[in-house]
Write a protein that holds these residues in place. Structure first.
Motif, PDB file in Angstrom:
ATOM      1  N   MET B  55       0.846  -1.185   0.000  1.00 55.36           N
ATOM      2  CA  MET B  55       0.000   0.000   0.000  1.00 55.36           C
ATOM      3  C   MET B  55       0.890   1.248   0.000  1.00 55.36           C
ATOM      4  SD  MET B  55      -3.098  -1.036  -0.180  1.00 55.36           S
ATOM      5  CE  MET B  55      -4.214   0.237   0.425  1.00 55.36           C
ATOM      6  N   PRO B  56       0.350   2.379  -0.374  1.00 57.16           N
ATOM      7  CA  PRO B  56       1.157   3.613  -0.365  1.00 57.16           C
ATOM      8  C   PRO B  56       1.623   3.970   1.045  1.00 57.16           C
ATOM      9  CG  PRO B  56      -0.920   3.931  -1.553  1.00 57.16           C
ATOM     10  CD  PRO B  56      -1.017   2.608  -0.869  1.00 57.16           C
ATOM     11  N   ASN B  57       2.817   4.561   1.139  1.00 52.24           N
ATOM     12  CA  ASN B  57       3.220   5.183   2.400  1.00 52.24           C
ATOM     13  C   ASN B  57       2.390   6.436   2.635  1.00 52.24           C
ATOM     14  OD1 ASN B  57       5.336   3.400   3.160  1.00 52.24           O
ATOM     15  ND2 ASN B  57       6.612   4.302   1.565  1.00 52.24           N
ATOM     16  N   ALA B  58       2.119   7.143   1.555  1.00 51.54           N
ATOM     17  CA  ALA B  58       1.261   8.326   1.632  1.00 51.54           C
ATOM     18  C   ALA B  58      -0.103   7.950   1.052  1.00 51.54           C
ATOM     19  CB  ALA B  58       1.899   9.485   0.890  1.00 51.54           C
ATOM     20  N   GLN B  59      -0.440   8.499  -0.098  1.00 48.10           N
ATOM     21  CA  GLN B  59      -1.766   8.199  -0.639  1.00 48.10           C
ATOM     22  C   GLN B  59      -1.786   7.676  -2.070  1.00 48.10           C
ATOM     23  OE1 GLN B  59      -1.968  11.088   1.581  1.00 48.10           O
ATOM     24  NE2 GLN B  59      -3.274  10.042   3.046  1.00 48.10           N
ATOM     25  N   GLY B  60      -0.636   7.544  -2.689  1.00 51.58           N
ATOM     26  CA  GLY B  60      -0.648   7.045  -4.056  1.00 51.58           C
ATOM     27  C   GLY B  60       0.618   6.295  -4.393  1.00 51.58           C
ATOM     28  N   ARG B  61       0.473   5.148  -5.053  1.00 49.22           N
ATOM     29  CA  ARG B  61       1.653   4.344  -5.366  1.00 49.22           C
ATOM     30  C   ARG B  61       1.413   3.564  -6.659  1.00 49.22           C
ATOM     31  NH1 ARG B  61       5.136   1.267  -0.826  1.00 49.22           N
ATOM     32  NH2 ARG B  61       6.736   0.370  -2.151  1.00 49.22           N
ATOM     33  N   ASN B  62       2.480   3.421  -7.468  1.00 46.88           N
ATOM     34  CA  ASN B  62       2.404   2.646  -8.708  1.00 46.88           C
ATOM     35  C   ASN B  62       3.306   1.425  -8.598  1.00 46.88           C
ATOM     36  OD1 ASN B  62       0.872   4.743  -9.985  1.00 46.88           O
ATOM     37  ND2 ASN B  62       2.778   5.859 -10.302  1.00 46.88           N
ATOM     38  N   GLY B  83      -9.858  10.172  -1.760  1.00 39.14           N
ATOM     39  CA  GLY B  83      -9.563  11.596  -1.786  1.00 39.14           C
ATOM     40  C   GLY B  83      -8.348  11.976  -2.599  1.00 39.14           C
ATOM     41  N   LYS B  84      -7.540  10.990  -2.988  1.00 36.89           N
ATOM     42  CA  LYS B  84      -6.339  11.291  -3.787  1.00 36.89           C
ATOM     43  C   LYS B  84      -6.775  11.937  -5.094  1.00 36.89           C
ATOM     44  CE  LYS B  84      -2.011  11.067  -5.089  1.00 36.89           C
ATOM     45  NZ  LYS B  84      -2.248  11.867  -6.281  1.00 36.89           N
ATOM     46  N   GLU B  85      -6.098  13.011  -5.463  1.00 35.83           N
ATOM     47  CA  GLU B  85      -6.510  13.757  -6.643  1.00 35.83           C
ATOM     48  C   GLU B  85      -5.310  14.159  -7.483  1.00 35.83           C
ATOM     49  OE1 GLU B  85      -8.234  17.541  -5.631  1.00 35.83           O
ATOM     50  OE2 GLU B  85      -6.837  17.835  -3.977  1.00 35.83           O
ATOM     51  N   ALA B  86      -5.580  14.454  -8.724  1.00 32.99           N
ATOM     52  CA  ALA B  86      -4.575  15.035  -9.612  1.00 32.99           C
ATOM     53  C   ALA B  86      -5.275  16.122 -10.416  1.00 32.99           C
ATOM     54  CB  ALA B  86      -3.972  13.983 -10.537  1.00 32.99           C
TER      55      ALA B  86
END
Lengths: 96, 192
Positions: B55-62, B83-86
């Motif tokens: 899982m991400p350490n923060a809120q987004g991971r690839n 809630g992760k946004e771009a």
């Protein structure tokens, strides 16, 4: 909503920032040429040193700010909302 | 990575390449690739168990699933938290997404200024697609999209790009609230 003071060391500017406002948006809205790219926590163009005060961080990508950087006092200005008066120093330049 | 998943991802790349060789990367070609990717994503936990992907350490991971040889496509499993946004952006190369779980809204825009003022841009919305299980989205080179995870659970998707992320062209970010545009440097020159 309480407004906090954000001191931007690079320019000496002091801008008001509501508790629900992001530091980058307050700075740019006040006319500060703060560096930024995505402004949504993905690119790290606005990575900054938080030299005093506290912030709450909104969502961001792992590749924009590492756990170690966060522990070292780095923030993303585009994702940081003030919890007190703060002082920041941006570390890079955005691209136009 | 499980052998079955490795083979399935490699097969997807081969199938996508065959589509591109026949149909190109216009709307028709990308829609066919989207159908392929949605079918792969529909295999869900059986092929992509969450325990295999941090899982991400923060809120987004690839997570890299498969990379085409040379300067080819990249297939990723992306995990983005609620809630992760771009912000609206043009990443310069086509992209197809398909959801394994969660819901992410993709809003599409077109640029409305003439690009003559450095750092200035205006955009207007032209459409919206919800990427959720059984559904995906396809966007052409230089399309502008904005994303946000709207589910209470993480958005887990397969994402196929025309280039690997490490070889991405310049990503151009649009900010309607500032009427601004910012271009990040291309990774292509520094990529090996």
């Amino acid at each position: 909503m309480a407004a906090f003071k954000v001191t931007i060391a690079n320019t000496g500017a002091v801008v008001d920032c509501d508790a629900n406002q992001r530091i980058l948006h307050a700075a740019v809205g006040a006319g500060v040429d703060y560096p930024y790219g995505c402004a949504t926590g993905n690119c790290a163009a606005c990575i900054s040193d938080l030299t005093s005060g506290e912030v709450a961080m909104m969502s961001y990508s792992d590749n924009a700010l590492s756990v170690a950087q966060l522990a070292d006092g780095k923030i993303l200005a585009c994702r940081a909302k003030p919890l007190s008066d703060v002082a920041v120093t941006w570390l890079g330049r955005g691209r136009r | 990575m499980s052998e079955e998943r490795t083979q399935a991802c490699a097969a997807l790349l081969k199938q996508a390449r065959a589509v591109i060789d026949t149909d190109g990367t216009g709307e028709a070609g990308l829609e066919k690739i989207k159908t392929l990717l949605v079918a792969l994503a529909d295999r869900g936990e059986a092929l992509f168990p969450l325990s295999d992907f941090a899982m991400p350490n923060a809120q987004g991971r690839n997570h890299i699933l498969a990379l085409e040889d040379g300067d080819g496509m990249g297939l990723y499993l992306t995990i983005n938290m609620p809630g992760k946004e771009a912000a609206p952006h043009d990443h310069g190369i086509w992209c197809v997404n398909a959801a394994i779980s969660g819901r992410e809204v993709n809003r599409f825009y077109r640029r409305t200024d003439d690009g003559s003022r450095a750092g200035y841009a205006t955009i207007e919305p032209i459409g919206e697609v919800m990427v959720e299980p059984g559904h995906g989205m396809a966007m052409a080179d230089h399309a502008i999209h904005e994303t946000m995870v709207v589910s209470d659970e993480p958005s887990i998707e397969l994402a196929l790009y025309g280039y690997a992320l490490a070889r991405f062209p310049s990503v151009v970010w649009f900010h309607p609230e500032f009427s601004s545009v910012r271009a990040m440097p291309s990774r292509r020159a520094e990529a090996t």
